[in-house]
Write an enzyme that holds these catalytic residues in place. Structure first.
Site, PDB file in Angstrom:
ATOM      1  N   SER A 416       0.830  -1.204   0.000  1.00  0.00           N
ATOM      2  CA  SER A 416       0.000   0.000   0.000  1.00  0.00           C
ATOM      3  C   SER A 416       0.862   1.250   0.000  1.00  0.00           C
ATOM      4  CB  SER A 416      -0.925   0.004   1.211  1.00  0.00           C
ATOM      5  OG  SER A 416      -0.162  -0.067   2.384  1.00  0.00           O
ATOM      6  N   HIS A 437      -3.185  -2.951  -5.442  1.00  0.00           N
ATOM      7  CA  HIS A 437      -3.440  -2.475  -4.085  1.00  0.00           C
ATOM      8  C   HIS A 437      -4.928  -2.588  -3.767  1.00  0.00           C
ATOM      9  CE1 HIS A 437      -3.517   1.062  -1.038  1.00  0.00           C
ATOM     10  NE2 HIS A 437      -3.568  -0.111  -0.442  1.00  0.00           N
ATOM     11  N   GLU A 449      -6.251  -0.038  -6.681  1.00  0.00           N
ATOM     12  CA  GLU A 449      -5.223   0.787  -7.324  1.00  0.00           C
ATOM     13  C   GLU A 449      -4.292  -0.172  -8.065  1.00  0.00           C
ATOM     14  OE1 GLU A 449      -4.403   4.892  -4.809  1.00  0.00           O
ATOM     15  OE2 GLU A 449      -3.441   3.080  -4.083  1.00  0.00           O
ATOM     16  N   ASN A 487      -3.619   6.899  -0.451  1.00  0.00           N
ATOM     17  CA  ASN A 487      -3.016   7.128   0.862  1.00  0.00           C
ATOM     18  C   ASN A 487      -2.152   8.382   0.889  1.00  0.00           C
ATOM     19  OD1 ASN A 487      -4.263   5.002   2.076  1.00  0.00           O
ATOM     20  ND2 ASN A 487      -2.564   3.568   1.831  1.00  0.00           N
TER      21      ASN A 487
END
Ligand code: 3H9
Length: 696
Positions: A416, A437, A449, A487
């Site tokens: 991640s 991800h 992702e 993120n």
């Protein structure tokens, strides 16, 4: 056959005038389609040899709605109201012949025809709510007259697409046609209604079902109450309810007037603009700019997963759900057993909720195997590594995987945040390495992702995107940077939220502002839910951060009955005076004098740096389009769809305003607010994120 216009033909078949529309991809009600229907009806009415009319479409589908690309543009062609009028008032019976989908304006056209027939695979519905609208061509007035107000409320506020069989049962259609002979069946029905001299059915005149609900306001009160949580923040559902109330309480034409007024209000509002943006954004995200058109798709028939933790188990389920066998490799038998158990339990829970047939549990479990030997992945077409986030561990795994995986296999990491290029460098085939991800819980969350490394081949990217679609994910291609797109942007919001509480905005104030903005919960409530002790170690804890201090006080979140908030036995959160005291002590130590922080400042400090980070991501080419970033945030982080995602929101607020505030914050609080170059450039040239061309 007569050509009415570019998209419409007229043919007299056996005494029935058949109008056929052909306007790919979905026969949306563009000006040409509206003109075509209008012209076709005139032709049929003038055709002395036609006793009835059939309206049908070529291609994949019946009319799938108004043409969304026309919204906001100057009107052209015959208006939809006039098209509906000629159909409904036609002196010859009109039959709508439906295949594919009859949605929105498409169903509203069918509802002004006198009868409706559909093939068994057809689906019908009024899904306007999904683009922040209400059915604006009589749907809110006619649907309750056919299926009753209660059902109409459910369908229109949820955007439900009903199957033909259910449509038949509810009276929405009058007959089913054989899958391969819709036209034949429609013509036969047309001749039958002529032969039987049936009076023309006009739904606007059928009042029994709405009259039955008249004088019963409790129907609407109960509906609003039951759905309050689901509708929170959205404008369209409430307006749909008001239209159905009007259908029940007012004459048809009055109801229609209210529908028009509320439709226009929604159409010009921010929410529909945001939701229409998302409609196109979510479709565009699948198109990878610059990808070779002929990139070979690797057939993926078996998948390997390394790591049977919560993530690995969830990832495996995605493939089992679509019938692809999965082999899981772990280092310890106990961990493997736990992982397999997790999968079974998840399926059992779904079955208990009635969302999965009990037989399906065993069918899916039969597709999953496990072992402790990496060698067992040698036959897999795709292997996904899902172990904990440690570069050395991942490199070691990829080095070993490289030696056992077959040639052409895709080697994916679920990292991640780590550098995918470094992971790929541990193999002799970085072109086969990609990031996939998944978001937790991986079997539930829609977002994926897809992380493109420097050397990832087009074939591996194209295969991954196609596979993502197959397993029902919303995939967005992103580049390698810390935290990728989602993120990385989250980090900005988190930093500001953490800082704001020392400046005087309490956690519950920050949470309230973000909740009111439309997020399902604020960052502190979220931390309490996830557990403050994620990554915390009692032995190594030094009490130097607020989080450490709370954990040391055994305030580790909801599970311990206390975190940032206090919780009662029902897990209802209450602000904690104790936490407030701890925060104030921290602020004092940091030399910050708490002050009154306005809601506007909380919102701007949390959201504008996200938009700015999105601009940096675009600048660096880590996302292809601004709208891809919006798709990530809506599907992975609870950004309210009616605000269109951070980049759309930035455009809507106005980039000059965002830039001005970022500059003010930079001067006051420091370089973390430094505006992105792209943001400055866009403002200087009077452009918006939506003006940018996709990056290759
Ligand atoms: C309405 O009707 C208002 C009325 O009540 C009142 C008016 C006064 N317009 O989804 P796909 C494009 S509001 C323009 O990938 P699928 C789509 O962008 C409307 N374009 O295919 C895509 O283009 P591209 C109510 C549209 O097979 C291509 O068609 N109706 C429209 O997975 C293929 O689409 C709806 O909300 C449109 N209405 O699914 C229905 N619809 O290839 C919206 C699609 O360039 N549509 N496109 O990317 C859908 O739900 C799905 O598209 C459908 C097909 C189920 C039809």
């Amino acid at each position: 056959m007569v050509q009415i216009n570019d998209v419409t033909t007229y043919t007299n078949i056996d005494g029935v005038g058949v109008i056929v529309l052909n306007s790919p991809p979905v026969n949306a009600l563009s000006a040409a389609v509206r003109d075509g229907i209008h012209g076709g009806v005139q032709k049929a009415l003038a055709d002395a040899d036609a006793q009835a009319i059939v309206l049908r479409c070529d291609g994949n589908t019946f009319i799938a709605g108004a043409d969304i690309t026309e919204f906001g543009k100057p009107p052209a062609g015959v208006g939809l109201g006039e098209v509906q009028r000629v159909l409904e008032e036609s002196t010859k019976p009109v039959i709508a012949a439906i295949h594919g989908t009859a949605l929105g304006g498409g169903l509203e056209v069918a509802l002004v025809c006198h009868w409706r027939i559909a093939v068994p695979t057809a689906r019908l519905g009024l899904p306007e709510v999904n683009i922040g609208l209400l059915p604006g061509a009589g749907g809110t007035q006619r649907l309750p007259r056919v299926v009753g107000p209660e059902v109409a409320l459910e369908w229109m506020t949820a955007g439900t697409q009903v199957k033909a069989a259910d449509a038949l049962e509810s009276g929405l259609i009058d007959a089913l046609a054989p899958e391969d002979d819709l036209q034949g069946a429609a013509v036969a029905l047309a001749k039958r209604v002529v032969a039987e001299q049936r009076p023309l059915r006009k739904l606007r005149d059928e009042n029994a079902k709405v009259e039955a609900a008249r004088g019963k306001p409790e129907i609407f009160a109960a509906f609003r109450k039951a759905n309050a949580k689901k509708f929170r923040g959205f404008a369209a559902p409430e307006k749909i309810v008001q239209c159905v109330e009007a259908a029940v309480n007012l004459p048809f034409d009055e109801g229609l007037k209210l529908e028009r007024k509320l439709f226009v209000e929604l159409m010009h509002g921010d929410q529909s603009a945001a939701q229409r943006h998302y409609f196109f954004a979510s479709r565009q995200a699948w198109q990878v700019p610059g990808l070779k058109k002929d990139a070979a798709i690797v057939p993926v028939q078996t998948v390997g997963v390394i790591g049977a933790g919560t993530m690995g188990a969830g990832i495996a389920m995605n493939f089992l759900n679509v019938g692809i066998p999965v082999h899981i490799v772990e280092t310890q038998q106990a961990a493997l057993d736990r992982g397999l158990k997790t999968i079974r339990t998840n399926y059992e829970n779904t079955a208990k909720k009635g969302k999965l047939k009990v037989e399906a549990i065993e069918e899916r479990m039969a597709l999953v195997t496990g072992s402790l030997d990496l060698q067992d992945l040698s036959d897999c077409d795709l292997v996904i590594e899902a172990v904990f986030e440690n570069m050395e561990v991942k490199k070691d795994i990829f080095g070993r995987l490289d030696r056992v995986a077959k040639a052409g296999a895709i080697l994916a990491s679920n990292t991640s945040a780590l550098d995918l290029n470094q992971i790929a460098s541990a193999t002799s085939r970085p072109e086969s390495v990609i990031g996939l991800h998944f978001f937790s819980p991986a079997n539930v969350m829609k977002l994926l992702e897809v992380v493109r490394g420097d050397k990832t081949s087009d074939s591996v990217i194209a295969t991954s995107m196609q596979l993502a679609r197959k397993i029902g994910k919303v995939a967005v291609l992103v580049g390698v940077c810390p935290g990728f797109v989602g993120n990385r942007i989250l980090g900005q919001r988190q930093r500001e939220a953490n800082q704001l509480i020392f400046e005087g905005a309490m956690p519950w104030a920050v949470d309230r502002v973000l909740y009111d903005f439309g997020f399902p919960m604020g960052p502190f409530a979220m931390s309490d839910l996830a557990g403050l002790d994620l990554g915390w170690n009692k032995e190594k804890s030094t009490g130097s951060t607020l989080r450490e201090v709370l954990c040391e006080m055994d305030r580790r979140g909801q599970k311990t009955g206390a975190g940032f908030y206090d919780y009662d036995e029902k897990r209802t959160a209450r602000p904690s005076t104790l936490v407030e005291g701890v925060i104030k002590q921290f602020a004092e130590k940091k030399g910050i004098t708490p002050r009154e922080v306005s809601d506007d400042e909380i919102l701007e400090r949390c959201i504008y740096p996200m938009i700015n980070e999105g601009a940096k991501i675009l600048e660096e080419g880590m996302a292809s389009r601004a709208s891809d970033i919006d798709v990530v945030w809506i599907n992975g982080y609870g950004w309210p769809v009616y605000r269109g995602g951070p980049m759309h929101y930035g455009d809507r607020v106005g980039l000059p305003k965002v830039l001005t505030r970022m500059r003010e914050f930079e001067a006051k609080y420091g370089p973390q607010f430094k505006p992105a170059k792209l943001l400055e450039e866009l403002v200087a040239t009077g452009r918006r994120f939506s003006d940018l061309k996709p990056a290759h």
